[in-house]
Design a protein around this motif. Structure first.
Motif, PDB file in Angstrom:
ATOM      1  N   THR A  64       8.885 -16.779  -6.758  1.00 25.76           N
ATOM      2  CA  THR A  64      10.084 -16.807  -5.653  1.00 25.76           C
ATOM      3  C   THR A  64      10.361 -15.192  -5.409  1.00 25.76           C
ATOM      4  N   GLU A  65      10.485 -14.734  -6.693  1.00 23.80           N
ATOM      5  CA  GLU A  65      10.996 -13.040  -6.543  1.00 23.80           C
ATOM      6  C   GLU A  65       9.759 -12.215  -6.088  1.00 23.80           C
ATOM      7  N   THR A  66       8.546 -12.555  -6.218  1.00 19.41           N
ATOM      8  CA  THR A  66       7.531 -11.926  -5.918  1.00 19.41           C
ATOM      9  C   THR A  66       7.200 -12.062  -4.456  1.00 19.41           C
ATOM     10  N   SER A  67       7.526 -13.259  -3.936  1.00 22.66           N
ATOM     11  CA  SER A  67       7.478 -13.606  -2.613  1.00 22.66           C
ATOM     12  C   SER A  67       8.369 -12.805  -1.649  1.00 22.66           C
ATOM     13  N   PHE A  68       9.704 -12.637  -2.255  1.00 27.64           N
ATOM     14  CA  PHE A  68      10.788 -11.965  -1.529  1.00 27.64           C
ATOM     15  C   PHE A  68      10.181 -10.465  -1.483  1.00 27.64           C
ATOM     16  N   ARG A  75       8.577  -5.517   5.479  1.00 30.84           N
ATOM     17  CA  ARG A  75       9.861  -4.664   6.351  1.00 30.84           C
ATOM     18  C   ARG A  75       9.819  -3.186   6.271  1.00 30.84           C
ATOM     19  N   GLU A  76       9.359  -2.882   4.992  1.00 29.56           N
ATOM     20  CA  GLU A  76       9.595  -1.354   4.768  1.00 29.56           C
ATOM     21  C   GLU A  76       8.216  -0.558   5.233  1.00 29.56           C
ATOM     22  N   LEU A  77       7.041  -1.168   5.191  1.00 33.03           N
ATOM     23  CA  LEU A  77       5.973  -0.833   5.563  1.00 33.03           C
ATOM     24  C   LEU A  77       5.692  -1.011   7.078  1.00 33.03           C
ATOM     25  N   GLY A  78       6.428  -1.731   7.648  1.00 33.61           N
ATOM     26  CA  GLY A  78       6.157  -1.996   9.344  1.00 33.61           C
ATOM     27  C   GLY A  78       4.837  -2.854   9.311  1.00 33.61           C
ATOM     28  N   GLU A 131      -0.600  -2.470  -3.484  1.00 28.14           N
ATOM     29  CA  GLU A 131      -0.171  -0.868  -4.338  1.00 28.14           C
ATOM     30  C   GLU A 131       1.299  -0.490  -4.200  1.00 28.14           C
ATOM     31  N   HIS A 132       1.799  -0.791  -2.832  1.00 24.21           N
ATOM     32  CA  HIS A 132       3.250  -0.652  -2.674  1.00 24.21           C
ATOM     33  C   HIS A 132       4.121  -1.271  -3.850  1.00 24.21           C
ATOM     34  N   LEU A 133       3.933  -2.346  -4.306  1.00 31.33           N
ATOM     35  CA  LEU A 133       4.675  -3.148  -5.358  1.00 31.33           C
ATOM     36  C   LEU A 133       3.918  -3.133  -6.735  1.00 31.33           C
ATOM     37  N   ASP A 134       2.879  -2.289  -6.736  1.00 28.60           N
ATOM     38  CA  ASP A 134       2.264  -2.104  -8.182  1.00 28.60           C
ATOM     39  C   ASP A 134       2.030  -3.831  -8.658  1.00 28.60           C
ATOM     40  N   ILE A 135       1.319  -4.472  -7.960  1.00 32.97           N
ATOM     41  CA  ILE A 135       1.113  -5.940  -8.152  1.00 32.97           C
ATOM     42  C   ILE A 135      -0.572  -5.945  -8.177  1.00 32.97           C
ATOM     43  N   PRO A 136      -1.260  -7.143  -8.554  1.00 31.20           N
ATOM     44  CA  PRO A 136      -2.822  -7.245  -8.486  1.00 31.20           C
ATOM     45  C   PRO A 136      -2.868  -7.533  -7.024  1.00 31.20           C
TER      46      PRO A 136
END
Length: 251
Positions: free
Chosen positions: A12-16, A23-26, A35-40
């Motif tokens: 759930t935290e990852t989804s949010f 929102r930040e990236l438009g 890449e923005h979140l540094d996740i696979p």
């Protein structure tokens, strides 16, 4: 069972986090989001696909963005929020009177969020929909000055004191001195601490505890001298009294 619950909360935290990133990236594709979140990339794709299926994000040729479901959710929150109802008209008048950006700002989870923000005389985007650090904004510092020292320590430990401009407070001792000055005068100032070229003034709203802060923000060239240091604070004080009275009437 405990492991399952922990994994569910993490998902759930990852989804949010992904929604906030969009929102930040438009809007963004899978790779940019990952890449923005540094996740696979596989994790980003899985969550984006699920959110799109649920209608919370759109997918236009591989570019994901927030969906219209959030419009309805936002309207529901606005219609049912006592703070929105109490501050909305006051913020509008404050913006008109000062011919600047005015708003009401609250703390949630150690970050700052806009409840209402109105722009007068300019279409400048101040990132009103994003969470903000408390130590770098006038309303954030106004709120911090009203919180117990233990809570301030928790927030600093969790979020740090990053330098957003050359003028940002970045040490705990400097923050303590600043909060002491705010407590003495009851007014918080932002002198290009959150964004170069921008200044702000804020005063806390207190009713059954700290509820948030009313503020005015604008270009340094307009917020200067007596207008910045005395006149605007006086106008905001009047607005704060009105909001506190409206909150008492809601009880």
């Amino acid at each position: 069972m405990q492991g399952s619950n922990t994994a569910m909360v993490g998902a759930t935290e990852t989804s949010f986090d992904i929604l906030q990133a969009l929102r930040e990236l438009g809007g963004a594709g899978v790779t940019e989001t990952a890449e923005h979140l540094d996740i696979p990339k596989s994790t980003a794709h899985k969550h984006l696909h699920t959110l799109a299926q649920l209608g919370y994000v759109t997918n236009e040729d591989g570019t994901y963005d927030l969906g219209l479901l959030f419009v309805g959710l936002g309207q529901y929150v606005q219609a049912n929020s006592a703070l929105v109802q109490a501050t909305g008209p006051v913020v509008e008048r404050l913006a008109e009177t000062t011919e600047a950006v005015a708003g009401f700002f609250v703390e949630r989870g150690g970050r700052g969020f806009e409840v209402n923000q109105v722009t007068a005389g300019t279409s400048r985007d101040l990132d009103g929909g994003l969470s903000k650090y408390l130590h770098s904004t006038a309303p954030g510092k106004a709120i911090l000055a009203k919180l117990p020292d233990e809570r301030v320590d928790e927030i600093v430990d969790q979020h740090g004191l990053p330098a957003l401009t050359p003028h940002t407070i970045t040490t705990r001792s400097a923050l303590e001195d600043e909060l002491a000055r705010i407590r003495d005068r009851g007014i918080a100032f932002d002198r290009e601490e959150n964004r170069v070229g921008m200044r702000g003034v804020a005063i806390p709203v207190v009713h059954d505890g700290i509820r948030g802060a009313m503020y005015v923000v604008g270009p340094q060239r307009r917020l200067t001298g007596k207008w910045f240091n005395e006149n605007i604070p006086g106008i905001i004080i009047s607005s704060v009294k009105t909001v506190e009275q409206r909150l008492r009437e809601q009880d």
